[in-house]
Scaffold this motif. Structure first.
Motif, mmCIF file in Angstrom:
data_model
loop_
_atom_site.group_PDB
_atom_site.id
_atom_site.type_symbol
_atom_site.label_atom_id
_atom_site.label_comp_id
_atom_site.label_asym_id
_atom_site.label_seq_id
_atom_site.Cartn_x
_atom_site.Cartn_y
_atom_site.Cartn_z
ATOM 1 N N ILE A 72 0.862 -1.178 0.000
ATOM 2 C CA ILE A 72 0.000 0.000 0.000
ATOM 3 C C ILE A 72 0.896 1.224 0.000
ATOM 4 O O ILE A 72 1.694 1.415 0.914
ATOM 5 C CB ILE A 72 -0.928 0.012 1.231
ATOM 6 C CG1 ILE A 72 -1.876 -1.178 1.166
ATOM 7 C CG2 ILE A 72 -1.698 1.314 1.293
ATOM 8 C CD1 ILE A 72 -2.658 -1.396 2.429
ATOM 9 N N LEU A 74 1.540 5.143 0.228
ATOM 10 C CA LEU A 74 0.982 6.432 0.635
ATOM 11 C C LEU A 74 1.753 7.510 -0.122
ATOM 12 O O LEU A 74 2.943 7.691 0.122
ATOM 13 C CB LEU A 74 1.169 6.637 2.143
ATOM 14 C CG LEU A 74 0.220 5.895 3.075
ATOM 15 C CD1 LEU A 74 0.658 6.054 4.509
ATOM 16 C CD2 LEU A 74 -1.194 6.403 2.912
ATOM 17 N N LYS A 80 -2.751 11.778 4.881
ATOM 18 C CA LYS A 80 -2.680 10.362 5.237
ATOM 19 C C LYS A 80 -3.970 9.837 5.857
ATOM 20 O O LYS A 80 -4.455 8.773 5.512
ATOM 21 C CB LYS A 80 -1.499 10.118 6.185
ATOM 22 C CG LYS A 80 -0.187 10.493 5.537
ATOM 23 C CD LYS A 80 0.915 9.521 5.814
ATOM 24 C CE LYS A 80 2.042 9.682 4.815
ATOM 25 N NZ LYS A 80 2.408 11.084 4.506
ATOM 26 N N VAL A 84 -6.604 7.068 3.913
ATOM 27 C CA VAL A 84 -6.959 5.732 4.392
ATOM 28 C C VAL A 84 -8.450 5.626 4.699
ATOM 29 O O VAL A 84 -9.063 4.579 4.514
ATOM 30 C CB VAL A 84 -6.106 5.355 5.621
ATOM 31 C CG1 VAL A 84 -6.500 4.006 6.148
ATOM 32 C CG2 VAL A 84 -4.635 5.372 5.252
ATOM 33 N N SER A 137 -5.552 12.313 -2.257
ATOM 34 C CA SER A 137 -4.427 11.725 -2.978
ATOM 35 C C SER A 137 -3.366 12.735 -3.354
ATOM 36 O O SER A 137 -2.240 12.370 -3.662
ATOM 37 C CB SER A 137 -4.906 11.057 -4.263
ATOM 38 O OG SER A 137 -5.806 10.048 -3.976
ATOM 39 N N HIS A 229 -9.081 6.810 -7.950
ATOM 40 C CA HIS A 229 -8.214 5.828 -7.272
ATOM 41 C C HIS A 229 -6.886 5.572 -7.979
ATOM 42 O O HIS A 229 -6.303 4.514 -7.806
ATOM 43 C CB HIS A 229 -8.964 4.528 -6.974
ATOM 44 C CG HIS A 229 -9.473 3.792 -8.171
ATOM 45 N ND1 HIS A 229 -8.681 3.446 -9.210
ATOM 46 C CD2 HIS A 229 -10.697 3.352 -8.494
ATOM 47 C CE1 HIS A 229 -9.398 2.811 -10.111
ATOM 48 N NE2 HIS A 229 -10.620 2.751 -9.701
ATOM 49 N N TYR A 232 -4.157 4.696 -5.427
ATOM 50 C CA TYR A 232 -4.404 3.601 -4.486
ATOM 51 C C TYR A 232 -3.836 2.296 -5.020
ATOM 52 O O TYR A 232 -3.895 2.029 -6.223
ATOM 53 C CB TYR A 232 -5.899 3.443 -4.231
ATOM 54 C CG TYR A 232 -6.424 4.505 -3.294
ATOM 55 C CD1 TYR A 232 -6.474 4.273 -1.939
ATOM 56 C CD2 TYR A 232 -6.844 5.730 -3.784
ATOM 57 C CE1 TYR A 232 -6.931 5.244 -1.074
ATOM 58 C CE2 TYR A 232 -7.304 6.712 -2.929
ATOM 59 C CZ TYR A 232 -7.356 6.461 -1.572
ATOM 60 O OH TYR A 232 -7.806 7.422 -0.729
ATOM 61 N N THR A 236 -6.072 -1.107 -0.293
ATOM 62 C CA THR A 236 -6.876 0.123 -0.346
ATOM 63 C C THR A 236 -7.606 0.206 -1.684
ATOM 64 O O THR A 236 -8.775 0.579 -1.747
ATOM 65 C CB THR A 236 -6.010 1.376 -0.142
ATOM 66 O OG1 THR A 236 -4.871 1.289 -0.978
ATOM 67 C CG2 THR A 236 -5.588 1.520 1.292
#
Lengths: 349, 176
Positions: A72, A74, A80, A84, A137, A229, A232, A236
């Motif tokens: 995953i 970040l 952050k 999540v 994001s 996304h 991601y 996630t």
């Protein structure tokens, strides 16, 4: 029971019920992805996945395992916490909404009297997951996806709400179980027939709500990579994926309950066939109806090119909304005039 | 009238239904997919796969180092160095040294498969049908530098596939 306090037993019992609903749902999601790849493959004259396990049946399991073992990431500059929280926000409503879906007469986790409102509220919350994901994001593409999603919401949600108003007018209840019972009788007594335009509007809005093709502007693979996304990965991403498919199944279930008589048999009232199929459990009919809708979801994806997002808004505001309002008006007159077999007795109820 | 037609077309979603019917029909079409490792697509005798250098039936290599292939190669994948064969050349399949002594042969024939575009010009240019392309298309490199095929490697591939190569050239011969 077992000397446990009454409250604890209620909690445990509810948890068991939740597992009984969610576990098959997750399995359904897994095999919906398989069905999607197969059906779209077939429509494109190829055969789809057939390598993992017999006929590819283990493909979704392999996909799930792959996603679980992926890292995953970040992104730097991402918020952050929200990054999540976003996937959780998108899957929670998709699962929570199942609480009020009646699977058979009396077979429902929570027999809520305001079930329809609860559904409307929860399905609308799902889009926050998308918007927050896009914002958190810290990526241009993700942000564009989120903005598109926000623009899309306002254009279809109202028409969708009005379509539900039509159902509630006809059934005289917000309780999903009562709505199904109001459709009692054969195939022709279900609401798809008297509320046909609303049925179409509801299902198409449902497609838009789940961000599925041809309304997948928030994802917009060919334009903005993967939309909300993009950033991601791993689980996630998988949760967004689960949420999308769980939502598809939810919309299919809702459309069946609201317009196709939920657990009711299509043959009820038909002379010979009705008696012959009387033993079939209601759950079977509900699942059959849901699969029809799910097939349509996949069929649409294999057929239609993506709408431009101004086109979606035109569709929402200039087509869906007038149609639903017009039909609500027609329906109101029908109820007032007690036109049978659908609208007699609604006023008295 | 046209206006009316357009309105009817729009509101009955006829265009969308037409689209759905097309994909719906395709759902039941016969599928084209080949299950690759088990099923393979048919190959033409002119198939252009991995290269090979051929020999005459007596074992003598065909290539005479004319360098036409090197010249024609659009990707400049072929490098040839040539010299008259020296006195110590080994005997080939019992063919005596007397015949082979002093023949012009390649001392180096290298083909870079990363550069090669498999156009088949080398094959076409070759006056003695020495460099050919086989039907082999399933090969891998598992180490650096293996993309450069040496003369030995090319000859070995040629030896391996000679019956097939000869048969393919026979079929294609009348069109040459």
């Amino acid at each position: 029971m077992f000397g446990l306090p009454e409250d604890l037993i209620t909690v445990i019992w509810t948890l068991i019920k939740i597992v009984v609903i969610v576990a098959p749902l997750m399995l359904g999601v897994a095999y919906l992805t398989y069905a999607e790849r197969k059906i779209i493959g077939y429509m494109q004259v190829r055969i789809g996945p057939n390598r993992v396990g017999p006929k590819g049946w283990l493909q979704p399991i392999a996909d799930a395992l792959k996603l679980m073992f992926k890292e995953i990431i970040l992104p730097t500059g991402a918020n952050k916490m929200l990054f999540v929280v976003a996937p959780v926000l998108s899957i929670a409503p998709a699962l929570a909404a199942w609480a009020v879906i009646p699977f058979d007469d009396g077979l429902v986790l929570s027999n809520l009297d305001a079930g329809l409102l609860y559904i409307l509220a929860l399905t609308s919350v799902g889009v926050y997951g998308v918007i927050i994901a896009g914002w958190a994001s810290n990526s241009k593409y993700a942000f564009l996806g989120a903005l598109r999603s926000a623009a899309q919401v306002v254009s279809y949600e109202i028409a969708m709400g009005f379509a539900l108003v039509g159902v509630l007018m006809a059934a005289g209840s917000l309780n999903l179980g009562d709505i199904v019972r109001a459709q009692e009788g054969g195939f022709l007594n279900w609401y798809w027939l008297p509320l046909f335009p609303l049925f179409i509007v509801y299902f198409l809005s449902g497609v838009a709500e789940t961000n599925r093709a041809p309304f997948d502007v928030a994802e917009g693979e060919s334009e903005i990579v993967a939309g909300f996304h993009v950033e991601y990965s791993g689980m996630t991403f998988a949760i967004f994926f689960l949420a999308e498919y769980a939502n598809m199944i939810l919309i299919a279930a809702l459309a069946s309950v609201l317009f196709l008589g939920g657990w009711l048999s299509p043959f009820a009232g038909v002379p010979l066939l009705g008696d012959m199929t009387a033993w079939v459990p209601g759950l079977f009919w509900l699942l059959m109806k849901m699969s029809i809708f799910l097939f349509f979801f996949l069929w649409f994806r294999a057929t239609f090119p993506r709408y431009r997002y101004d086109q979606i808004m035109r569709l929402g505001w200039k087509a869906f909304l007038p149609v639903t309002i017009f039909w609500l008006f027609v329906e109101g007159i029908a109820i007032y005039a007690e036109i049978g077999p659908w609208f007699d007795g609604v006023l008295g109820a | 009238m046209n206006m009316l037609k357009k309105i009817i077309r729009t509101w009955t979603l006829s265009e969308l239904l037409k689209g759905l019917s097309v994909t719906g029909r395709y759902l039941f079409r016969k599928k084209f997919t080949l299950n690759y490792p088990e099923e393979k697509a048919p190959q033409s005798p002119r198939f252009r796969g991995l290269h090979a250098l051929r020999r005459y039936p007596d074992g003598e290599e065909r290539c005479i180092a004319c360098k036409l292939c090197e010249a024609v190669c659009p990707a400049m994948a072929i490098t040839i160095e040539a010299a008259p064969r020296d006195e110590d050349a080994p005997e080939i399949n019992g063919v005596g040294r007397s015949r082979n002594y002093g023949n012009r042969r390649t001392t180096k024939y290298e083909l870079d498969l990363f550069k090669c575009i498999f156009c088949g010009y080398c094959e076409e240019a070759c006056p003695v049908e020495a460099i050919v392309e086989t039907r082999v298309y399933e090969y891998i490199f598992d180490g650096r530098g293996q993309n450069v095929m040496t003369k030995e490697a090319l000859l070995r591939i040629g030896d391996e596939h000679e019956p097939q190569l000869a048969a393919d050239l026979e079929v294609d011969g009348r069109y040459r």
